[in-house]
Write a protein that holds these residues in place. Structure first.
Motif, PDB file in Angstrom:
ATOM      1  N   THR A 131      -0.325  -5.852 -11.424  1.00 33.14           N
ATOM      2  CA  THR A 131       0.308  -4.803 -12.238  1.00 33.14           C
ATOM      3  C   THR A 131      -0.652  -3.649 -12.560  1.00 33.14           C
ATOM      4  N   SER A 132      -1.812  -3.615 -11.899  1.00 32.23           N
ATOM      5  CA  SER A 132      -2.718  -2.465 -11.962  1.00 32.23           C
ATOM      6  C   SER A 132      -2.855  -1.914 -10.549  1.00 32.23           C
ATOM      7  N   SER A 133      -3.295  -0.675 -10.430  1.00 28.13           N
ATOM      8  CA  SER A 133      -3.452  -0.045  -9.118  1.00 28.13           C
ATOM      9  C   SER A 133      -4.913   0.032  -8.711  1.00 28.13           C
ATOM     10  N   SER A 134      -5.156  -0.115  -7.419  1.00 26.76           N
ATOM     11  CA  SER A 134      -6.479   0.062  -6.826  1.00 26.76           C
ATOM     12  C   SER A 134      -6.370   1.197  -5.813  1.00 26.76           C
ATOM     13  N   THR A 135      -7.371   2.068  -5.772  1.00 26.64           N
ATOM     14  CA  THR A 135      -7.337   3.211  -4.857  1.00 26.64           C
ATOM     15  C   THR A 135      -8.672   3.343  -4.134  1.00 26.64           C
ATOM     16  N   THR A 136      -8.608   3.751  -2.878  1.00 26.55           N
ATOM     17  CA  THR A 136      -9.797   4.083  -2.102  1.00 26.55           C
ATOM     18  C   THR A 136      -9.466   5.264  -1.210  1.00 26.55           C
ATOM     19  N   TRP A 137     -10.483   5.790  -0.528  1.00 24.62           N
ATOM     20  CA  TRP A 137     -10.329   7.003   0.260  1.00 24.62           C
ATOM     21  C   TRP A 137     -11.027   6.845   1.598  1.00 24.62           C
ATOM     22  N   CYS A 138     -10.499   7.491   2.628  1.00 30.66           N
ATOM     23  CA  CYS A 138     -11.109   7.571   3.963  1.00 30.66           C
ATOM     24  C   CYS A 138     -11.145   9.031   4.388  1.00 30.66           C
ATOM     25  N   PRO A 139     -12.026   9.364   5.315  1.00 33.92           N
ATOM     26  CA  PRO A 139     -11.976  10.722   5.864  1.00 33.92           C
ATOM     27  C   PRO A 139     -10.604  10.964   6.500  1.00 33.92           C
ATOM     28  N   PRO A 140      -9.848  11.936   6.048  1.00 33.63           N
ATOM     29  CA  PRO A 140      -8.473  12.125   6.500  1.00 33.63           C
ATOM     30  C   PRO A 140      -8.303  12.227   8.023  1.00 33.63           C
ATOM     31  N   ALA A 141      -9.199  12.929   8.690  1.00 36.13           N
ATOM     32  CA  ALA A 141      -9.043  13.124  10.134  1.00 36.13           C
ATOM     33  C   ALA A 141      -9.258  11.835  10.927  1.00 36.13           C
ATOM     34  N   SER A 142      -9.988  10.859  10.369  1.00 37.58           N
ATOM     35  CA  SER A 142     -10.259   9.617  11.094  1.00 37.58           C
ATOM     36  C   SER A 142      -9.496   8.410  10.569  1.00 37.58           C
ATOM     37  N   MET A 143      -8.664   8.604   9.549  1.00 40.07           N
ATOM     38  CA  MET A 143      -7.918   7.482   8.958  1.00 40.07           C
ATOM     39  C   MET A 143      -6.905   6.920   9.962  1.00 40.07           C
TER      40      MET A 143
ATOM     41  N   PRO B 143       0.835  -1.202   0.000  1.00 47.12           N
ATOM     42  CA  PRO B 143       0.000   0.000   0.000  1.00 47.12           C
ATOM     43  C   PRO B 143       0.871   1.254   0.000  1.00 47.12           C
ATOM     44  N   THR B 144       0.400   2.293  -0.621  1.00 43.25           N
ATOM     45  CA  THR B 144       1.048   3.603  -0.544  1.00 43.25           C
ATOM     46  C   THR B 144      -0.036   4.619  -0.193  1.00 43.25           C
ATOM     47  N   TYR B 145       0.397   5.782   0.237  1.00 46.19           N
ATOM     48  CA  TYR B 145      -0.519   6.826   0.672  1.00 46.19           C
ATOM     49  C   TYR B 145      -0.207   8.094  -0.114  1.00 46.19           C
ATOM     50  N   PRO B 146      -0.754   8.213  -1.341  1.00 50.05           N
ATOM     51  CA  PRO B 146      -0.376   9.315  -2.235  1.00 50.05           C
ATOM     52  C   PRO B 146      -0.799  10.694  -1.729  1.00 50.05           C
ATOM     53  N   TYR B 147      -1.855  10.775  -0.954  1.00 46.99           N
ATOM     54  CA  TYR B 147      -2.262  12.041  -0.348  1.00 46.99           C
ATOM     55  C   TYR B 147      -3.104  11.719   0.869  1.00 46.99           C
ATOM     56  N   ASN B 148      -3.333  12.706   1.711  1.00 50.32           N
ATOM     57  CA  ASN B 148      -4.029  12.518   2.973  1.00 50.32           C
ATOM     58  C   ASN B 148      -5.418  11.895   2.766  1.00 50.32           C
ATOM     59  N   GLY B 149      -5.643  10.730   3.357  1.00 50.41           N
ATOM     60  CA  GLY B 149      -6.932  10.044   3.257  1.00 50.41           C
ATOM     61  C   GLY B 149      -6.999   8.992   2.166  1.00 50.41           C
ATOM     62  N   ALA B 150      -5.994   8.862   1.324  1.00 49.06           N
ATOM     63  CA  ALA B 150      -6.030   7.910   0.213  1.00 49.06           C
ATOM     64  C   ALA B 150      -5.106   6.725   0.469  1.00 49.06           C
ATOM     65  N   VAL B 151      -5.521   5.566  -0.050  1.00 49.49           N
ATOM     66  CA  VAL B 151      -4.681   4.366  -0.058  1.00 49.49           C
ATOM     67  C   VAL B 151      -4.686   3.827  -1.479  1.00 49.49           C
ATOM     68  N   THR B 152      -3.510   3.604  -2.031  1.00 53.41           N
ATOM     69  CA  THR B 152      -3.363   3.003  -3.353  1.00 53.41           C
ATOM     70  C   THR B 152      -2.527   1.744  -3.191  1.00 53.41           C
ATOM     71  N   THR B 153      -2.945   0.657  -3.856  1.00 53.07           N
ATOM     72  CA  THR B 153      -2.191  -0.595  -3.774  1.00 53.07           C
ATOM     73  C   THR B 153      -1.723  -1.025  -5.150  1.00 53.07           C
ATOM     74  N   TYR B 154      -0.637  -1.778  -5.146  1.00 53.58           N
ATOM     75  CA  TYR B 154      -0.036  -2.297  -6.377  1.00 53.58           C
ATOM     76  C   TYR B 154       0.608  -3.632  -6.053  1.00 53.58           C
ATOM     77  N   CYS B 155       0.432  -4.627  -6.932  1.00 56.82           N
ATOM     78  CA  CYS B 155       1.089  -5.930  -6.798  1.00 56.82           C
ATOM     79  C   CYS B 155       1.927  -6.144  -8.046  1.00 56.82           C
ATOM     80  N   SER B 156       3.175  -6.540  -7.859  1.00 62.99           N
ATOM     81  CA  SER B 156       4.110  -6.618  -8.979  1.00 62.99           C
ATOM     82  C   SER B 156       4.053  -7.918  -9.775  1.00 62.99           C
ATOM     83  N   GLY B 157       3.396  -8.962  -9.261  1.00 59.86           N
ATOM     84  CA  GLY B 157       3.363 -10.217  -9.999  1.00 59.86           C
ATOM     85  C   GLY B 157       2.333 -11.187  -9.468  1.00 59.86           C
TER      86      GLY B 157
END
Length: 99
Positions: free
Chosen positions: A78-90, A36-50
């Motif tokens: 090899t594709s990304s999935s993204t979701t979002w949470c309320p930043p103050a409660s993440m 998982p990575t956190y590209p901006y406050n409240g977001a989670v993006t995931t990536y699997c390499s294989g």
């Protein structure tokens, strides 16, 4: 007697051919190299390499005393999935895999 021998030989040939075919099918493996990575406050993006199968992003957050989850779309490796949470409660994020 000769017909019986031919039938047994035909059955053996079919059985051997089916075994060869089954052995040629590649084994599947669950997604690997997931993070998982956190590209901006409240977001989670995931990536699997294989691997094979699918993965999705999961965002965890609190609403009062309850921990809740938001989910991204299931996507192939090899594709990304993204979701979002309320930043103050993440409180975090992770990757779910299937297949």
């Amino acid at each position: 007697m000769r017909i019986r021998s031919l039938s047994a030989a035909a059955v053996l040939a079919v059985a051997l051919g089916a075994g060869t075919l089954a052995a040629a099918v590649p084994a599947s493996a669950a997604p690997v190299g997931c993070r998982p990575t956190y590209p901006y406050n409240g977001a989670v993006t995931t990536y699997c390499s294989g691997g094979t199968g699918e993965h999705r992003a999961v965002c965890l957050y609190r609403d009062g005393g309850t921990t809740l989850k938001n989910f991204g779309a299931w996507v192939p490796t090899t594709s990304s999935s993204t979701t979002w949470c309320p930043p103050a409660s993440m409180i975090g994020g992770n990757v779910e895999v299937r297949g």
